[in-house]
Design an enzyme around this catalytic site. Sequence first.
Site, mmCIF file in Angstrom:
data_model
loop_
_atom_site.group_PDB
_atom_site.id
_atom_site.type_symbol
_atom_site.label_atom_id
_atom_site.label_comp_id
_atom_site.label_asym_id
_atom_site.label_seq_id
_atom_site.Cartn_x
_atom_site.Cartn_y
_atom_site.Cartn_z
ATOM 1 C CG HIS A 86 -1.870 1.160 1.239
ATOM 2 N ND1 HIS A 86 -2.876 1.474 0.589
ATOM 3 C CD2 HIS A 86 -1.835 2.229 2.369
ATOM 4 C CE1 HIS A 86 -3.482 2.534 0.559
ATOM 5 N NE2 HIS A 86 -2.863 2.921 1.910
ATOM 6 C CE LYS B 190 -0.465 6.436 1.551
ATOM 7 N NZ LYS B 190 -1.584 6.511 2.872
ATOM 8 C CG ASP C 265 -5.219 2.550 -3.168
ATOM 9 O OD1 ASP C 265 -4.886 2.808 -1.851
ATOM 10 O OD2 ASP C 265 -5.899 1.664 -3.179
ATOM 11 N NE ARG D 13 17.365 17.521 15.228
ATOM 12 C CZ ARG D 13 17.358 18.338 16.246
ATOM 13 N NH1 ARG D 13 16.695 17.787 17.553
ATOM 14 N NH2 ARG D 13 17.909 19.314 16.544
#
Length: 325
Positions: A152, A173, A191, A257
């Site tokens: 997906h 998305k 999708d 980070r």
Amino acid sequence: MERKIGRIKVSEEISVRQFFDMFKDALQLEILTGGDALDRMILEPSLNRPALAITGYYKNFAAKRIQLFGAGEMAYMRDLPEKRQYHVMEEISERDIPCIVVSRNLAPTKPMLDVMRMKKIPLIRTRMKSKEFSAEVLVRLERLFAPRMSVHGTLLDIKGIGTLIRGDSGIGKSECALALIDHGHSLVADDHVYCVKTGDQKVMGRGNDLNRGYMECRGIGIINVAELFGIRCVRLEKSIDMVVTFIEWQPGVLEDRTGLEYNYFDILGIQIPHFIIPVRPGRDMARLVEVAAMVQALRLMGHDGAKAFNDRLIAHMAKGGEPEE
């Protein structure tokens, strides 16, 4: 027949009928005899040149493969007496081969036609040369027999980097994908992405033929990407070079980070570089994904900005330097 291992599907065989119907135009195929026996099964994704077999040597004969008769095999057959030709073809047919393909549009001999018709084994001809036919068939059979699964998400081509965007439903998305397409990048699948393993370290992704070039955008509905942004913004398939997963930002969520630690996402047993990006108001997710794709492109070329900066910092500290204010 397909075998399922979890969500992964693996084809263990295909029929001669499937092979012919799928590739008859691309491989310039025509059936000479045995059209009523096309349900015979091809069990291995390769070809066999039966040069040794037609001389009578059958040790390690690859009977599960398509048998390719090229110019050399056909010249040898024509030099044999007709009675010997019948004997050779009967011996080969007793090995339960799926079919025979004759290349270069060569005419099979009468014993070949007679035995294949009697044994109900498809005899097929192609206008392609043996070398060209072999190369094309191997690619296509490897694809058909390759492990496959669906995931997906939305797959895009971003500056040559196949980027699979994942995340919970409604996290953004499609909105991110639309922004990337507006920046000039290409949509591969929305999708559901169908993944096929090709080779040892490569996964190809593509969409369903029915909804190729279409996207669902909440609040707007189904849109045609090619009509809105141009045909250059749609691709048929692309290798999956990196995965980006959107997660909902919450206080205390861990965020990378430095970029020194690599994450990977498993698709069909291949470890694909994985970026996990928290979603929160004010973040330009399309720009972040675009930069992540450029970072991955540099890594593929051997340049890692995070590692280079870390090495630079360590060298500076080793000289007794202090960070500047």
